[in-house]
Scaffold this active site. Structure first.
Site, PDB file in Angstrom:
ATOM      1  N   ILE A   6       0.868  -1.175   0.000  1.00 25.64           N
ATOM      2  CA  ILE A   6       0.000   0.000   0.000  1.00 25.64           C
ATOM      3  C   ILE A   6       0.906   1.227   0.000  1.00 25.64           C
ATOM      4  CG2 ILE A   6      -2.041  -1.089   0.984  1.00 25.64           C
ATOM      5  CD1 ILE A   6      -1.258  -0.104   3.707  1.00 25.64           C
ATOM      6  N   ASN A   8       0.986   4.182   1.229  1.00 22.78           N
ATOM      7  CA  ASN A   8       1.321   5.003   2.395  1.00 22.78           C
ATOM      8  C   ASN A   8       2.067   4.240   3.486  1.00 22.78           C
ATOM      9  OD1 ASN A   8      -0.956   3.531   3.058  1.00 22.78           O
ATOM     10  ND2 ASN A   8      -1.810   5.107   4.379  1.00 22.78           N
ATOM     11  N   CYS A   9       2.436   3.005   3.244  1.00 25.83           N
ATOM     12  CA  CYS A   9       3.202   2.202   4.205  1.00 25.83           C
ATOM     13  C   CYS A   9       4.671   2.622   4.156  1.00 25.83           C
ATOM     14  CB  CYS A   9       3.064   0.719   3.852  1.00 25.83           C
ATOM     15  SG  CYS A   9       4.130  -0.375   4.807  1.00 25.83           S
ATOM     16  N   ASP A  10       5.237   2.926   5.315  1.00 28.75           N
ATOM     17  CA  ASP A  10       6.630   3.376   5.385  1.00 28.75           C
ATOM     18  C   ASP A  10       7.613   2.349   4.843  1.00 28.75           C
ATOM     19  OD1 ASP A  10       5.948   5.850   6.424  1.00 28.75           O
ATOM     20  OD2 ASP A  10       6.198   5.213   8.510  1.00 28.75           O
ATOM     21  N   LYS A  13       7.463   2.361   1.142  1.00 31.89           N
ATOM     22  CA  LYS A  13       8.156   3.556   0.639  1.00 31.89           C
ATOM     23  C   LYS A  13       9.668   3.334   0.624  1.00 31.89           C
ATOM     24  CE  LYS A  13       4.731   6.912   2.232  1.00 31.89           C
ATOM     25  NZ  LYS A  13       4.491   8.011   3.190  1.00 31.89           N
TER      26      LYS A  13
END
Length: 112
Positions: A6, A8-10, A13
């Site tokens: 996903i 927005n998952c750190d 990223k």
């Protein structure tokens, strides 16, 4: 290579930044937006154990009020992950017939 997760998952990223920095060509599949099917999860499970794929440390697991989580087996875990894709440990990287879960620079270096 396909990177599932996903956006927005750190950890996702970090993996995407690493792949971009190393000029690795990949396709990103956001399973929150694009969905996920049972066949995809079953393919991952040919390379990784369902215990590795199921994220029991996250908020989704802790908030999950589902009696199925008390008596887990592979089929139940797959059902839970399909119902709640954020229960999947992220990211999931697939290349050829290999699958890795999570992000670790050394592991990615060997995977690529």
């Amino acid at each position: 290579m396909i990177l599932y997760g996903i956006k927005n998952c750190d950890t996702v990223k970090k993996a995407r930044r690493w792949l971009d920095t190393h000029s690795i060509d990949y396709q990103f599949h956001d399973f929150r937006q694009q969905g996920l099917d049972e066949n995809t999860i079953r393919q991952w499970l040919q390379s990784v154990d369902w215990h590795t794929l199921l994220n029991k440390r996250g908020t989704t697991w802790r908030k999950l009020d589902d009696p199925r989580k008390e008596q887990l087996d592979e089929n139940t875990a797959v059902e839970l992950m399909l119902d709640n894709p954020t229960l999947i440990k992220r990211p999931v990287a697939v290349s050829n017939s290999s699958t890795i879960v999570g992000f670790n620079e050394d592991v990615y270096q060997q995977f690529i």
